[in-house]
Write a protein that holds these residues in place. Structure first.
Motif, PDB file in Angstrom:
ATOM      1  N   ILE A 231       0.773  -1.141  -0.129  1.00 10.55           N
ATOM      2  CA  ILE A 231       0.077  -0.062   0.134  1.00 10.55           C
ATOM      3  C   ILE A 231       0.942   0.891   0.630  1.00 10.55           C
ATOM      4  O   ILE A 231       1.789   1.235   1.080  1.00 10.55           O
ATOM      5  CB  ILE A 231      -0.716   0.042   1.093  1.00 10.55           C
ATOM      6  CG1 ILE A 231      -1.440  -1.142   1.731  1.00 10.55           C
ATOM      7  CG2 ILE A 231      -1.767   1.577   0.920  1.00 10.55           C
ATOM      8  CD1 ILE A 231      -2.359  -1.215   2.645  1.00 10.55           C
ATOM      9  N   CYS A 232       0.681   1.812  -0.602  1.00 10.45           N
ATOM     10  CA  CYS A 232       1.576   3.216  -1.711  1.00 10.45           C
ATOM     11  C   CYS A 232       0.628   4.262  -0.361  1.00 10.45           C
ATOM     12  O   CYS A 232      -0.197   4.089  -0.634  1.00 10.45           O
ATOM     13  CB  CYS A 232       2.375   3.710  -2.677  1.00 10.45           C
ATOM     14  SG  CYS A 232       2.530   5.161  -2.116  1.00 10.45           S
ATOM     15  N   GLN A 233       1.836   4.946   0.547  1.00  9.10           N
ATOM     16  CA  GLN A 233       0.954   6.260   1.289  1.00  9.10           C
ATOM     17  C   GLN A 233       1.003   7.072   1.012  1.00  9.10           C
ATOM     18  O   GLN A 233       0.687   8.030   0.903  1.00  9.10           O
ATOM     19  CB  GLN A 233       1.892   6.414   2.983  1.00  9.10           C
ATOM     20  CG  GLN A 233       3.626   6.293   2.607  1.00  9.10           C
ATOM     21  CD  GLN A 233       4.074   5.882   4.050  1.00  9.10           C
ATOM     22  OE1 GLN A 233       5.505   6.069   4.091  1.00  9.10           O
ATOM     23  NE2 GLN A 233       3.522   5.516   4.845  1.00  9.10           N
TER      24      GLN A 233
ATOM     25  N   LEU B 263       1.156  -4.157   4.242  1.00  5.35           N
ATOM     26  CA  LEU B 263       3.033  -3.743   4.198  1.00  5.35           C
ATOM     27  C   LEU B 263       2.407  -2.040   3.367  1.00  5.35           C
ATOM     28  O   LEU B 263       2.537  -2.150   2.332  1.00  5.35           O
ATOM     29  CB  LEU B 263       4.265  -4.191   3.022  1.00  5.35           C
ATOM     30  CG  LEU B 263       3.652  -5.428   3.808  1.00  5.35           C
ATOM     31  CD1 LEU B 263       4.930  -6.596   2.842  1.00  5.35           C
ATOM     32  CD2 LEU B 263       4.107  -6.495   4.739  1.00  5.35           C
ATOM     33  N   THR B 264       2.500  -1.348   4.375  1.00 11.49           N
ATOM     34  CA  THR B 264       2.912   0.457   3.500  1.00 11.49           C
ATOM     35  C   THR B 264       3.719   0.770   3.334  1.00 11.49           C
ATOM     36  O   THR B 264       4.810   0.448   4.514  1.00 11.49           O
ATOM     37  CB  THR B 264       1.568   1.177   5.249  1.00 11.49           C
ATOM     38  OG1 THR B 264       0.647   0.099   4.559  1.00 11.49           O
ATOM     39  CG2 THR B 264       1.415   2.132   4.634  1.00 11.49           C
ATOM     40  N   GLY B 265       3.996   1.814   2.454  1.00  9.47           N
ATOM     41  CA  GLY B 265       5.451   2.620   2.567  1.00  9.47           C
ATOM     42  C   GLY B 265       5.766   2.858   0.484  1.00  9.47           C
ATOM     43  O   GLY B 265       4.200   3.426   1.258  1.00  9.47           O
ATOM     44  N   LEU B 266       6.384   3.006   0.031  1.00 12.71           N
ATOM     45  CA  LEU B 266       6.089   4.191  -0.876  1.00 12.71           C
ATOM     46  C   LEU B 266       6.976   3.441  -2.405  1.00 12.71           C
ATOM     47  O   LEU B 266       7.422   2.730  -1.930  1.00 12.71           O
ATOM     48  CB  LEU B 266       7.408   4.895  -0.781  1.00 12.71           C
ATOM     49  CG  LEU B 266       7.166   6.181   0.310  1.00 12.71           C
ATOM     50  CD1 LEU B 266       8.607   6.892  -0.113  1.00 12.71           C
ATOM     51  CD2 LEU B 266       6.336   7.235  -0.590  1.00 12.71           C
TER      52      LEU B 266
END
Lengths: 159, 159
Positions: free
Chosen positions: A110-112, A147-150
């Motif tokens: 998941i792109c924040q 999974l969250t991040g960029l």
DNA sequence: CGCGCTTTAGTTATAATATAACATCTTTGA
DNA sequence: TCAAAGATGTTATATTATAACTAAAGCGCG
């Protein structure tokens, strides 16, 4: 296969998802009603998770009758039972499943920043999780891996 | 090390968790106030995740003043920032971290029968997730891995 | 066809979780 | 000791989700 991060003909994603849903439901005898198909279409309107109340708002715009929350939640429940969508508990939101039909627990990136969310099937993750459960004598019935991040696009943009 | 599934002297778990929290906060200069410590103690009252409103209800029983939701959520936010507790998004609930101090993303085994939840550190899982992210060019900032199922105790009980 | 059963959707109300915004009190450090 | 920062209190409300009951639509069988 085009990546969800690239610009692409998204109408194609939508129509493919809807077509696949129709096929699967026909095969299993499940009733993909107008409402359910409409909700599925709204979930697929982008590769970003969408909340139940956002779906409700879209329905209000696009349909004659103004739906109430239970209507939307029931449609979402149906779509989840059929394996056509997933719920992301870290966002309280829903996203279309890119390869429905087979029961599975996806892993979500998941792109924040842009919120685009990619579901991936990763053998090593599945295996390590299975072996971890075995080690502990634990019998998994449901796995939520979020999974969250960029995403790569947004990392570049921030440089 | 005793398993969370076995009967054990749970007061020991609580006092150890509180003592460790005091040490860590002292070291980092964070203020573990009475309220925050009380909330941490309530989160540690069992090895089951507890909801914010359950904590609120317990506080109402045990303390003079009746707290309001923001009070509890602020304490929980503090405890999460300090790495003393985790939030389980699939349950909207909180659980004490058994090895605080180091920043980490735990993997949680949540029993759907007895609700006892175990946090484990599993190298293979961490590695497979890291390599998956690398493959996709994705930079993870937060990982939620929540596995729901039956713990070994509850499997036996159901036979 | 038409009757009754099952499934789906509509409707109303409310539960459960979480936060915004502002006031007050407490601690800390200069 | 006083000012600033930080913690808590307070009120109101946002957001997400479900319970319970009613009405309508689809479906299977005589």
């Amino acid at each position: 296969m085009t990546s969800v991060y690239q610009t692409h003909d998204h109408h194609h994603c939508i129509s493919e998802a809807l077509q696949e849903a129709r096929t699967l439901c026909q095969r299993s005898g499940a009733r993909l009603t107008h409402l359910r198909e409409k909700v599925l279409e709204l979930v697929w309107q982008s590769h970003r998770p969408i909340g139940a109340y956002d779906i409700l708002a879209e329905l209000a715009k696009q349909e004659e009758r103004v739906a109430q929350p239970p209507t939307v939640y029931r449609a979402l429940d149906f779509l989840m039972e059929q394996g056509l969508i997933h719920r992301l508990s870290s966002l309280n939101a829903f996203i279309g499943c890119p390869h429905p039909g087979k029961k599975h627990n996806g892993c979500f990136l998941i792109c924040q920043n842009c919120r685009v969310t990619q579901e991936i099937e990763h053998q090593a993750i599945n295996q390590s999780i299975a072996s971890c459960a075995t080690d502990q004598g634990f019998k998994i019935t449901d796995a939520a891996i979020e999974l969250t991040g960029l995403c790569s696009n947004c990392q570049e943009a921030q440089e």
